[in-house]
Structure formats: structure tokens, C-alpha cells
Design a protein around this motif. Sequence first.
Motif, PDB file in Angstrom:
ATOM      1  N   ASP A  93       0.856  -1.184   0.000  1.00  0.00           N
ATOM      2  CA  ASP A  93       0.000   0.000   0.000  1.00  0.00           C
ATOM      3  C   ASP A  93       0.894   1.236   0.000  1.00  0.00           C
ATOM      4  N   ALA A  94       0.523   2.269  -0.738  1.00  0.00           N
ATOM      5  CA  ALA A  94       1.344   3.479  -0.835  1.00  0.00           C
ATOM      6  C   ALA A  94       1.382   4.274   0.457  1.00  0.00           C
ATOM      7  N   THR A  95       0.334   4.174   1.275  1.00  0.00           N
ATOM      8  CA  THR A  95       0.266   5.005   2.478  1.00  0.00           C
ATOM      9  C   THR A  95       0.284   4.213   3.772  1.00  0.00           C
ATOM     10  N   ASP A  96      -0.044   2.944   3.724  1.00  0.00           N
ATOM     11  CA  ASP A  96      -0.114   2.120   4.929  1.00  0.00           C
ATOM     12  C   ASP A  96       0.762   0.887   4.717  1.00  0.00           C
ATOM     13  N   THR A  97       1.980   0.920   5.243  1.00  0.00           N
ATOM     14  CA  THR A  97       2.924  -0.165   4.992  1.00  0.00           C
ATOM     15  C   THR A  97       2.489  -1.495   5.590  1.00  0.00           C
ATOM     16  N   GLY A 142       4.980   2.350  -5.051  1.00  0.00           N
ATOM     17  CA  GLY A 142       4.559   3.195  -3.947  1.00  0.00           C
ATOM     18  C   GLY A 142       5.738   3.527  -3.059  1.00  0.00           C
ATOM     19  N   ILE A 143       5.580   3.355  -1.780  1.00  0.00           N
ATOM     20  CA  ILE A 143       6.621   3.710  -0.815  1.00  0.00           C
ATOM     21  C   ILE A 143       7.936   2.988  -1.101  1.00  0.00           C
ATOM     22  N   ASN A 144       7.881   1.698  -1.380  1.00  0.00           N
ATOM     23  CA  ASN A 144       9.103   0.928  -1.586  1.00  0.00           C
ATOM     24  C   ASN A 144       9.644   1.033  -3.002  1.00  0.00           C
ATOM     25  N   LYS A 145       8.902   1.652  -3.888  1.00  0.00           N
ATOM     26  CA  LYS A 145       9.268   1.858  -5.291  1.00  0.00           C
ATOM     27  C   LYS A 145       9.371   0.580  -6.110  1.00  0.00           C
ATOM     28  N   THR A 146       9.331  -0.575  -5.487  1.00  0.00           N
ATOM     29  CA  THR A 146       9.292  -1.841  -6.211  1.00  0.00           C
ATOM     30  C   THR A 146       8.407  -2.796  -5.424  1.00  0.00           C
ATOM     31  N   PRO A 147       7.802  -3.760  -6.092  1.00  0.00           N
ATOM     32  CA  PRO A 147       6.978  -4.716  -5.357  1.00  0.00           C
ATOM     33  C   PRO A 147       7.842  -5.580  -4.453  1.00  0.00           C
ATOM     34  N   THR A 148       7.248  -6.074  -3.405  1.00  0.00           N
ATOM     35  CA  THR A 148       7.941  -6.978  -2.499  1.00  0.00           C
ATOM     36  C   THR A 148       7.738  -8.390  -3.002  1.00  0.00           C
ATOM     37  N   VAL A 162      -7.789  -1.163  -2.260  1.00  0.00           N
ATOM     38  CA  VAL A 162      -8.387  -0.674  -3.506  1.00  0.00           C
ATOM     39  C   VAL A 162      -8.757   0.799  -3.356  1.00  0.00           C
ATOM     40  N   ARG A 163      -9.410   1.150  -2.267  1.00  0.00           N
ATOM     41  CA  ARG A 163      -9.859   2.523  -2.024  1.00  0.00           C
ATOM     42  C   ARG A 163      -8.691   3.519  -2.070  1.00  0.00           C
ATOM     43  N   ASN A 164      -7.565   3.152  -1.476  1.00  0.00           N
ATOM     44  CA  ASN A 164      -6.464   4.091  -1.290  1.00  0.00           C
ATOM     45  C   ASN A 164      -5.363   4.015  -2.340  1.00  0.00           C
ATOM     46  N   ASN A 165      -5.430   3.046  -3.241  1.00  0.00           N
ATOM     47  CA  ASN A 165      -4.332   2.868  -4.183  1.00  0.00           C
ATOM     48  C   ASN A 165      -4.736   2.805  -5.650  1.00  0.00           C
ATOM     49  N   TYR A 166      -5.853   2.186  -5.953  1.00  0.00           N
ATOM     50  CA  TYR A 166      -6.206   1.957  -7.348  1.00  0.00           C
ATOM     51  C   TYR A 166      -6.615   3.236  -8.071  1.00  0.00           C
ATOM     52  N   SER A 167      -6.262   3.289  -9.338  1.00  0.00           N
ATOM     53  CA  SER A 167      -6.756   4.335 -10.224  1.00  0.00           C
ATOM     54  C   SER A 167      -8.188   3.971 -10.620  1.00  0.00           C
ATOM     55  N   PRO A 168      -9.109   4.929 -10.574  1.00  0.00           N
ATOM     56  CA  PRO A 168     -10.472   4.595 -10.984  1.00  0.00           C
ATOM     57  C   PRO A 168     -10.553   4.169 -12.446  1.00  0.00           C
ATOM     58  N   SER A 169      -9.605   4.616 -13.270  1.00  0.00           N
ATOM     59  CA  SER A 169      -9.634   4.235 -14.681  1.00  0.00           C
ATOM     60  C   SER A 169      -9.408   2.729 -14.872  1.00  0.00           C
ATOM     61  N   PHE A 170      -8.797   2.066 -13.901  1.00  0.00           N
ATOM     62  CA  PHE A 170      -8.620   0.617 -13.994  1.00  0.00           C
ATOM     63  C   PHE A 170      -9.967  -0.080 -14.149  1.00  0.00           C
ATOM     64  N   PHE A 171     -11.003   0.464 -13.518  1.00  0.00           N
ATOM     65  CA  PHE A 171     -12.313  -0.175 -13.488  1.00  0.00           C
ATOM     66  C   PHE A 171     -13.229   0.260 -14.633  1.00  0.00           C
ATOM     67  N   ASN A 172     -12.732   1.111 -15.555  1.00  0.00           N
ATOM     68  CA  ASN A 172     -13.541   1.562 -16.684  1.00  0.00           C
ATOM     69  C   ASN A 172     -14.072   0.366 -17.467  1.00  0.00           C
TER      70      ASN A 172
END
Length: 194
Positions: free
Chosen positions: A44-48, A171-177, A117-127
Motif C-alpha cells: 500500500d502506498a500510504t499504509d505499509t 509506492g513507498i518501496n518503489k518496487t513490489p515486495t 483498492v480505495r487508497n491505491n487503485y486508479s479509478p480508470s482501472f475499473f472503466n
Amino acid sequence: MKKLLLAFGLLLTFLLVACSNGLSREGVADYIYNEYTLYDTVNDATDTANFSEIYLAENQTIENVSDNIVSFEQPNEISEVKDGKQVLIYDELFVIITEDKDNSLNSNIEVANHDFVRNNYSPSFFNGLFLLWVLDDVLDVDDWGKKRQVQCKQNPDYCYGGYGSSGGYKGINKTPTVRGGSSTVRGGGPGAGK
């Protein structure tokens, strides 16, 4: 009388166990955990402390994976397959199935809680997958799509476009874990702490 009470106690225990199997939100996460290979996690970008988990379904199409998961537990909402992705929404989880960009014979399965989903996803993903009012209702945010779109414009690095499109959230880590690479490591659902 003791035999009757014992029989009643056993019956009650059996019914409680039977009713709890496969019906809770952990049920679908556990099913995916047991059926597919844990491949990666996305922070998560804001909640590690929060993350989504990515599973690999080798030699399975989106439709095959979706049918398997839906036959285990019916989602509250299900999108059509569009642009190589399909979304299943459960009480506390989103199950996002995408075509693996590295191998079109495989599918990726992302298991993410509503907060992720609420805090990270772009709404355009769900178009084309859901009307935005459905997401407003599920995510419990008035005008989630509009509010999130403003946030995405202000800080695109914190706007996730889905695992397959970006290769992992930056996000915070700049790469996936990486949790399991391409091995056969099995993991738990989001928050399982494995």
C-alpha cells in the motif's frame, strides 16, 4: 438423558463448523491461497502494514480462474471480462484476475482488501468493468472515482494501475515486495502475516 445431550452437542458443533466453512471472507482468500502459487505482494502506498497478494494461475485463462473461484464462493459483484481483466467483489475483498503480460497462457490473481483498492487503485482501472456508483457503494466513499482521480493527477506515483499493467506498484518501496518468485510457495490472504 446424557446421551441425548451429548448427541445434541455434537450436532450443534457439526452445524456450526459446517456453516462457517467457505462462507466467510477468509474463505475465498484461503481457497486462492491453497489453489494457486503466491507470486508477489504489492505494498500500500500510504499504509505499509497493508498489501495485496498476487497469485499465479499457470496455464489457466481468466475465465477458468474466475469459474473456479466463483464455484467456491459467489461474489457480491462480478464484472465481465474486458481488456484482459475481470473483477470479483466480496464483502471485504476484491479478487482481480488479469492476463499475465509475460505469458498469455497464465493469469494473475490479485487479492486486495477494500482499503487497498480505495487508497491505491486508479479509478480508470475499473472503466467498463463497473459503474462508478457501484464502487462508491462498495468502497463506502461518495464520489470515490472523482476524488481518487484528483489524487491520481496530483501524485501519479501513488495511483496503482493494476499488477499486470505496471508490473508492480511503485509506492513507498518503489518496487513490489517479492514473496515467492516463480516457486511454488503458498501464502495466506491479505493480512495473514506470512
